[in-house]
Scaffold this motif. Structure first.
Motif, PDB file in Angstrom:
ATOM      1  N   TYR A  39       2.145   6.989  -6.732  1.00 15.67           N
ATOM      2  CA  TYR A  39       1.157   8.010  -7.104  1.00 15.67           C
ATOM      3  C   TYR A  39       1.683   9.404  -6.771  1.00 15.67           C
ATOM      4  CZ  TYR A  39      -2.465   4.437  -7.735  1.00 15.67           C
ATOM      5  OH  TYR A  39      -3.197   3.377  -8.168  1.00 15.67           O
ATOM      6  N   GLY A  40       2.227   9.544  -5.555  1.00 10.12           N
ATOM      7  CA  GLY A  40       2.747  10.844  -5.131  1.00 10.12           C
ATOM      8  C   GLY A  40       3.876  11.323  -6.013  1.00 10.12           C
ATOM      9  N   ALA A  41       4.760  10.397  -6.408  1.00 10.65           N
ATOM     10  CA  ALA A  41       5.894  10.776  -7.263  1.00 10.65           C
ATOM     11  C   ALA A  41       5.409  11.275  -8.624  1.00 10.65           C
ATOM     12  CB  ALA A  41       6.834   9.582  -7.436  1.00 10.65           C
ATOM     13  N   VAL A  42       4.442  10.567  -9.220  1.00 14.13           N
ATOM     14  CA  VAL A  42       3.906  11.002 -10.520  1.00 14.13           C
ATOM     15  C   VAL A  42       3.266  12.383 -10.403  1.00 14.13           C
ATOM     16  CG1 VAL A  42       2.168  10.519 -12.276  1.00 14.13           C
ATOM     17  CG2 VAL A  42       3.570   8.661 -11.396  1.00 14.13           C
ATOM     18  N   LEU A  43       2.486  12.592  -9.330  1.00 16.88           N
ATOM     19  CA  LEU A  43       1.814  13.881  -9.145  1.00 16.88           C
ATOM     20  C   LEU A  43       2.833  15.002  -8.952  1.00 16.88           C
ATOM     21  CD1 LEU A  43      -0.779  15.488  -8.772  1.00 16.88           C
ATOM     22  CD2 LEU A  43      -0.732  14.882  -6.342  1.00 16.88           C
ATOM     23  N   LEU A  44       3.849  14.753  -8.133  1.00 17.54           N
ATOM     24  CA  LEU A  44       4.864  15.773  -7.872  1.00 17.54           C
ATOM     25  C   LEU A  44       5.627  16.133  -9.138  1.00 17.54           C
ATOM     26  CD1 LEU A  44       6.360  17.522  -5.807  1.00 17.54           C
ATOM     27  CD2 LEU A  44       7.882  15.579  -5.359  1.00 17.54           C
ATOM     28  N   ILE A  45       6.024  15.118  -9.891  1.00 24.13           N
ATOM     29  CA  ILE A  45       6.739  15.372 -11.147  1.00 24.13           C
ATOM     30  C   ILE A  45       5.848  16.144 -12.118  1.00 24.13           C
ATOM     31  CG2 ILE A  45       7.760  14.281 -13.170  1.00 24.13           C
ATOM     32  CD1 ILE A  45       9.550  14.173 -10.754  1.00 24.13           C
ATOM     33  N   ALA A  46       4.563  15.768 -12.191  1.00 22.93           N
ATOM     34  CA  ALA A  46       3.639  16.453 -13.104  1.00 22.93           C
ATOM     35  C   ALA A  46       3.500  17.927 -12.737  1.00 22.93           C
ATOM     36  CB  ALA A  46       2.269  15.770 -13.070  1.00 22.93           C
ATOM     37  N   LEU A  47       3.378  18.228 -11.451  1.00 21.92           N
ATOM     38  CA  LEU A  47       3.256  19.625 -11.024  1.00 21.92           C
ATOM     39  C   LEU A  47       4.534  20.403 -11.314  1.00 21.92           C
ATOM     40  CD1 LEU A  47       1.384  19.182  -7.616  1.00 21.92           C
ATOM     41  CD2 LEU A  47       0.453  20.046  -9.766  1.00 21.92           C
ATOM     42  N   THR A  48       5.669  19.774 -11.059  1.00 22.66           N
ATOM     43  CA  THR A  48       6.953  20.437 -11.315  1.00 22.66           C
ATOM     44  C   THR A  48       7.117  20.749 -12.800  1.00 22.66           C
ATOM     45  OG1 THR A  48       7.944  19.247  -9.451  1.00 22.66           O
ATOM     46  CG2 THR A  48       9.452  20.241 -11.039  1.00 22.66           C
TER      47      THR A  48
ATOM     48  N   ASP B  20       0.828  -1.215   0.000  1.00 22.54           N
ATOM     49  CA  ASP B  20       0.000   0.000   0.000  1.00 22.54           C
ATOM     50  C   ASP B  20       0.859   1.260   0.000  1.00 22.54           C
ATOM     51  OD1 ASP B  20      -2.256  -1.544   0.014  1.00 22.54           O
ATOM     52  OD2 ASP B  20      -2.616  -1.386   2.165  1.00 22.54           O
ATOM     53  N   LYS B  21       1.908   1.272   0.809  1.00 27.17           N
ATOM     54  CA  LYS B  21       2.768   2.451   0.880  1.00 27.17           C
ATOM     55  C   LYS B  21       3.531   2.655  -0.427  1.00 27.17           C
ATOM     56  CE  LYS B  21       3.412   2.656   5.893  1.00 27.17           C
ATOM     57  NZ  LYS B  21       4.374   2.567   7.018  1.00 27.17           N
ATOM     58  N   THR B  22       3.913   1.559  -1.068  1.00 24.38           N
ATOM     59  CA  THR B  22       4.607   1.677  -2.353  1.00 24.38           C
ATOM     60  C   THR B  22       3.671   2.253  -3.409  1.00 24.38           C
ATOM     61  OG1 THR B  22       5.972  -0.247  -1.786  1.00 24.38           O
ATOM     62  CG2 THR B  22       5.944   0.440  -4.094  1.00 24.38           C
ATOM     63  N   HIS B  23       2.408   1.814  -3.399  1.00 19.68           N
ATOM     64  CA  HIS B  23       1.422   2.388  -4.317  1.00 19.68           C
ATOM     65  C   HIS B  23       1.299   3.894  -4.096  1.00 19.68           C
ATOM     66  CE1 HIS B  23      -0.922  -1.633  -4.965  1.00 19.68           C
ATOM     67  NE2 HIS B  23       0.261  -1.625  -5.534  1.00 19.68           N
ATOM     68  N   SER B  24       1.150   4.286  -2.830  1.00 18.10           N
ATOM     69  CA  SER B  24       0.992   5.707  -2.507  1.00 18.10           C
ATOM     70  C   SER B  24       2.218   6.504  -2.927  1.00 18.10           C
ATOM     71  CB  SER B  24       0.748   5.882  -1.003  1.00 18.10           C
ATOM     72  OG  SER B  24      -0.421   5.201  -0.599  1.00 18.10           O
ATOM     73  N   LEU B  25       3.393   5.926  -2.699  1.00 16.80           N
ATOM     74  CA  LEU B  25       4.637   6.606  -3.070  1.00 16.80           C
ATOM     75  C   LEU B  25       4.717   6.828  -4.573  1.00 16.80           C
ATOM     76  CD1 LEU B  25       7.430   7.674  -2.228  1.00 16.80           C
ATOM     77  CD2 LEU B  25       8.304   5.350  -2.499  1.00 16.80           C
TER      78      LEU B  25
END
Length: 367
Positions: A245-254, A238-243
Motif C-alpha cells: 500500500y505504501g509503495a503504491v501511494l508513494l509512487i502515485a504522489l511522486t 500484514d507488513k507486506t500488505h502495508s508495504l
C-alpha cells in the motif's frame, strides 16, 4: 465542428510539444505499471505467502496426556476435524542406548506423512514406504553409533538393528534423533504415539479456528500452536500488505508531482495561445476542458502501456520469488485506471486555476 476543432488542437498540442508529452506519458506509465504489478501480486499474495509458510512444517502440536498415549483413532479424528487440506503425522518417542553406550532419542513416525509435513527437512535419502527395518539418522545422532549402516539400539532390554538409509539435517532437535517407521518402533518398544504435528493451511484466523474445533473434539488432548510460526506468518503478511500500500501511494504522489510540473510548464508555455483563444471567443470551460482532456488522454495511454508492463513485472517477480507465475488480473485494471485518472485530475488542478486567471488583453500586449 467545435468538437473536431477541440480534438485537432489536442492532437497538435501533444505532437508539437512532444518532449513534455512524452515526459508526462512516461510518468503515467510508471504509475500504472507499478500499481498493476503491486495489485496483481497483492491478489495472489496471501495464497503465495501461506504456501511458503507451509513449507516450514507444522503450525499446531497436539499432545496426549502424560499418563497415556494417543488413542488409536486420534490421528483420524484430527484429520477429519482439521479438514482435507491439513497435513498431520504421529510421533512416538523413546530414549534408547546405542551400541557405543550413548543414550539417544529414537522417534517412530510415518515417513510418507513426515515428508509432506516437513518438506523443509534436508534428507539425503528417504526410505521406501514399505520398508520396516530402516532408520533415518540426524547428523549429530550419527556420531553416537558405531556403524551407521547397521544401527544397534536397545530399549528396556530389547534390541533392534535397523539399517541407516539416510541423514537428516535441520539445525534443530531432529539432528540429535534417530527416526524409525512407527509400526516397527511400537513393536520394539511397546510405546505408542504421543504427539501429532499438524499443518493447517491459511492464516492465523484459520489456525485459531481449527484449534478451537480440535479442543472441542479432543478435550483430553493439549492443542497448542507453534507460536513463532503462526505469529511470524501473520506479522509478515500484514507488513507486506502495508508495504505494498505504501509503495503504491508513494509512487502515485511522486508521479503526481512529476505530471504537475509538466502540465504547469505546458500552461506557462502556452499562455499566449490560450489568451488568443479566449480573445476569439473561447469560453473558460472550453479551455479547461481541452487542458483536462489532454491530461486524461495521457493518463489513459499510460494505463494501456502500464498494464502490460506491470503484468510482465508481476509475472517475473512471482516467478523469481515464489517459483509460480502470477497471471495478469483484469480485475485490477479499473483500480489502475481510477488511480491514473485521479493523478491526472489532481495534477491538472493547479494549471487549470492558472487558465482561469488569464487576462487576454494584458498577455497579448506582452505584459
Amino acid at each position: 465542428m467545435a468538437t473536431l476543432s477541440l480534438f485537432g488542437m489536442l492532437r497538435r498540442s501533444l505532437v508539437h510539444r512532444r518532449a513534455r508529452s512524452v515526459s508526462a506519458l512516461v510518468a503515467m506509465t510508471v504509475s500504472a505499471g507499478v500499481a498493476t504489478a503491486l495489485l496483481t501480486l497483492y491478489a495472489d499474495l496471501d495464497a503465495k505467502l501461506h504456501k511458503e509458510f507451509r513449507s516450514f512444517g507444522a503450525n499446531v502440536v497436539i499432545t496426549a496426556p502424560a499418563s497415556a498415549p494417543l488413542s488409536a483413532d486420534a490421528l483420524a479424528q484430527v484429520r477429519e476435524t482439521a479438514g482435507a487440506d491439513a497435513v498431520a503425522a504421529e510421533f512416538a518417542y523413546a530414549v534408547a542406548t546405542t551400541d557405543t553406550g550413548t543414550a539417544v532419542v529414537v522417534a517412530g513416525t510415518d515417513f510418507a506423512a513426515v515428508r509432506r509435513l516437513d518438506s523443509w527437512w534436508q534428507v539425503d535419502a528417504w526410505p521406501e514406504a514399505s520398508a520396516g527395518d530402516v532408520a533415518l539418522l540426524g547428523q549429530r545422532a550419527a556420531q553416537f553409533v558405531g556403524n551407521e549402516h547397521a544401527v544397534e539400539l536397545t530399549y528396556a532390554g530389547h534390541s533392534v538393528t535397523p539399517r541407516g538409509v539416510g541423514r537428516i539435517k535441520t539445525g534443530g532437535d531432529e539432528d540429535s534423533r534417530i527416526y524409525m517407521p512407527l509400526a516397527a518402533f511400537t513393536t520394539w518398544t511397546g510405546v505408542g504415539p504421543s504427539v501429532i504435528e499438524l499443518q493447517v493451511p491459511g492464516g492465523a484466523a484459520s489456525v485459531e479456528a481449527t484449534m478451537a474445533r480440535l479442543r472441542q473434539a479432543l478435550p483430553e488432548m493439549q492443542v497448542q500452536p507453534v507460536r513463532q510460526l503462526v505469529e511470524g506468518e501473520s506479522k509478515i503478511v500484514d507488513k507486506t500488505h502495508s508495504l505494498m500500500y505504501g509503495a503504491v501511494l508513494l509512487i502515485a504522489l511522486t508521479v503526481a508531482v512529476s505530471v504537475l510540473a509538466t502540465l504547469s510548464a505546458s500552461v506557462l508555455e502556452r499562455r499566449r495561445d490560450f489568451a488568443l483563444m479566449k480573445a476569439l471567443g473561447g469560453s473558460q470551460m472550453q479551455l479547461m476542458g481541452m487542458f483536462l482532456l489532454e491530461a486524461l488522454v495521457l493518463a489513459l495511454a499510460g494505463v494501456a502501456a502500464g498494464f502490460v508492463v506491470g503484468s510482465a513485472a508481476a509475472w517475473a517477480i512471482s516467478e523469481g520469488n515464489f517459483h509460480t507465475a502470477t497471471l495478469p488480473h483484469l480485475s485490477v485494471l479499473p483500480l489502475v485506471l481510477l488511480l491514473n485518472v485521479v493523478i491526472a485530475a489532481m495534477a491538472a488542478l493547479f494549471p487549470a486555476r492558472v487558465l482561469r486567471g488569464l487576462q487576454p488583453a494584458a498577455l497579448l500586449k506582452g505584459e
